[in-house]
Motif scaffolding. Sequence first.
Motif, PDB file in Angstrom:
ATOM      1  N   TYR A  45      64.373  68.742  55.850  1.00 23.31           N
ATOM      2  CA  TYR A  45      64.403  70.154  56.000  1.00 23.31           C
ATOM      3  C   TYR A  45      65.640  70.782  55.053  1.00 23.31           C
ATOM      4  N   ASP A  46      65.330  71.719  54.189  1.00 18.05           N
ATOM      5  CA  ASP A  46      66.275  72.162  53.584  1.00 18.05           C
ATOM      6  C   ASP A  46      66.836  73.565  54.040  1.00 18.05           C
TER       7      ASP A  46
ATOM      8  N   TRP B 236      76.579  66.179  58.968  1.00 15.46           N
ATOM      9  CA  TRP B 236      75.419  66.361  59.822  1.00 15.46           C
ATOM     10  C   TRP B 236      74.293  67.299  59.104  1.00 15.46           C
ATOM     11  N   GLU B 237      74.813  68.297  58.314  1.00 12.58           N
ATOM     12  CA  GLU B 237      73.756  69.022  57.925  1.00 12.58           C
ATOM     13  C   GLU B 237      72.717  68.495  57.133  1.00 12.58           C
ATOM     14  N   THR B 238      73.137  67.518  56.294  1.00  9.78           N
ATOM     15  CA  THR B 238      72.199  66.739  55.389  1.00  9.78           C
ATOM     16  C   THR B 238      71.328  66.027  56.159  1.00  9.78           C
ATOM     17  N   HIS B 239      71.498  65.723  57.697  1.00 14.07           N
ATOM     18  CA  HIS B 239      70.534  65.082  58.602  1.00 14.07           C
ATOM     19  C   HIS B 239      69.395  66.028  59.126  1.00 14.07           C
ATOM     20  N   ILE B 240      69.311  67.215  58.844  1.00 13.37           N
ATOM     21  CA  ILE B 240      68.414  68.312  59.510  1.00 13.37           C
ATOM     22  C   ILE B 240      66.861  67.724  59.081  1.00 13.37           C
ATOM     23  N   ILE B 241      66.068  67.985  60.213  1.00 13.16           N
ATOM     24  CA  ILE B 241      64.846  67.713  59.958  1.00 13.16           C
ATOM     25  C   ILE B 241      63.848  68.775  60.621  1.00 13.16           C
ATOM     26  N   LYS B 242      62.694  68.685  60.327  1.00 15.60           N
ATOM     27  CA  LYS B 242      61.542  69.617  60.869  1.00 15.60           C
ATOM     28  C   LYS B 242      60.718  68.407  61.285  1.00 15.60           C
ATOM     29  N   TRP B 243      59.759  68.899  62.410  1.00 15.00           N
ATOM     30  CA  TRP B 243      58.774  68.109  62.710  1.00 15.00           C
ATOM     31  C   TRP B 243      57.461  68.706  62.321  1.00 15.00           C
ATOM     32  N   VAL B 244      56.596  67.804  61.667  1.00 15.27           N
ATOM     33  CA  VAL B 244      55.197  68.311  61.345  1.00 15.27           C
ATOM     34  C   VAL B 244      54.350  67.365  62.028  1.00 15.27           C
ATOM     35  N   HIS B 245      53.535  67.775  62.991  1.00 18.43           N
ATOM     36  CA  HIS B 245      52.624  67.015  63.774  1.00 18.43           C
ATOM     37  C   HIS B 245      53.300  65.764  64.504  1.00 18.43           C
ATOM     38  N   GLY B 246      54.519  66.042  64.925  1.00 20.75           N
ATOM     39  CA  GLY B 246      55.373  65.121  65.604  1.00 20.75           C
ATOM     40  C   GLY B 246      56.155  64.012  65.053  1.00 20.75           C
TER      41      GLY B 246
END
Length: 159
Positions: free
Chosen positions: A156-157, A141-151
């Motif tokens: 995300y590392d 699951w950690e390899t699927h972390i994301i961050k949102w940039v303008h939606g």
Amino acid sequence: MIAKRYEPFWKTTPLEKMSPVEWESICDGCGKCCLQKLQDDDTEEVFYTNLSCHQLNAASCQCKVYETRKTEVPSCITLTPNQIDEFQWLPDTCSYRVLHETKALPNWHPLVVGSNKEMLRQGLTVRHYAVNEQTVDEEEWETHIIKWVHGTPEPYDIT
């Protein structure tokens, strides 16, 4: 006689005073709250993933078992007006959070526009990147972390 100007309910009714129907209609249907989240045990920081609850229909961004979701998925969080002060964990594009923080709905919201077309055009739903949680081993699951940039999501590392 001067005609009274109509103001939509979301401009005149605070979130905590909305009827259940009004409350539900504030949801923009993006599906982001149905993405799995990981929390750092030390810092309590919350990280979003692109992994969706197995009950999310990613094409429509609708829960397949909405009416019985708490029974089907006991860990499902039901957003209610009495949790407004806890909405900071929601993405910054979430209409509940935006309305709470700014007192206005985003200009792409289906209630404002009349449909979800603008929201889809801007890529503000999970439909093109959500991955069913059941297709990934939990230790990955950690390899699927994301961050949102303008939606929109970006990898995300966390290292």
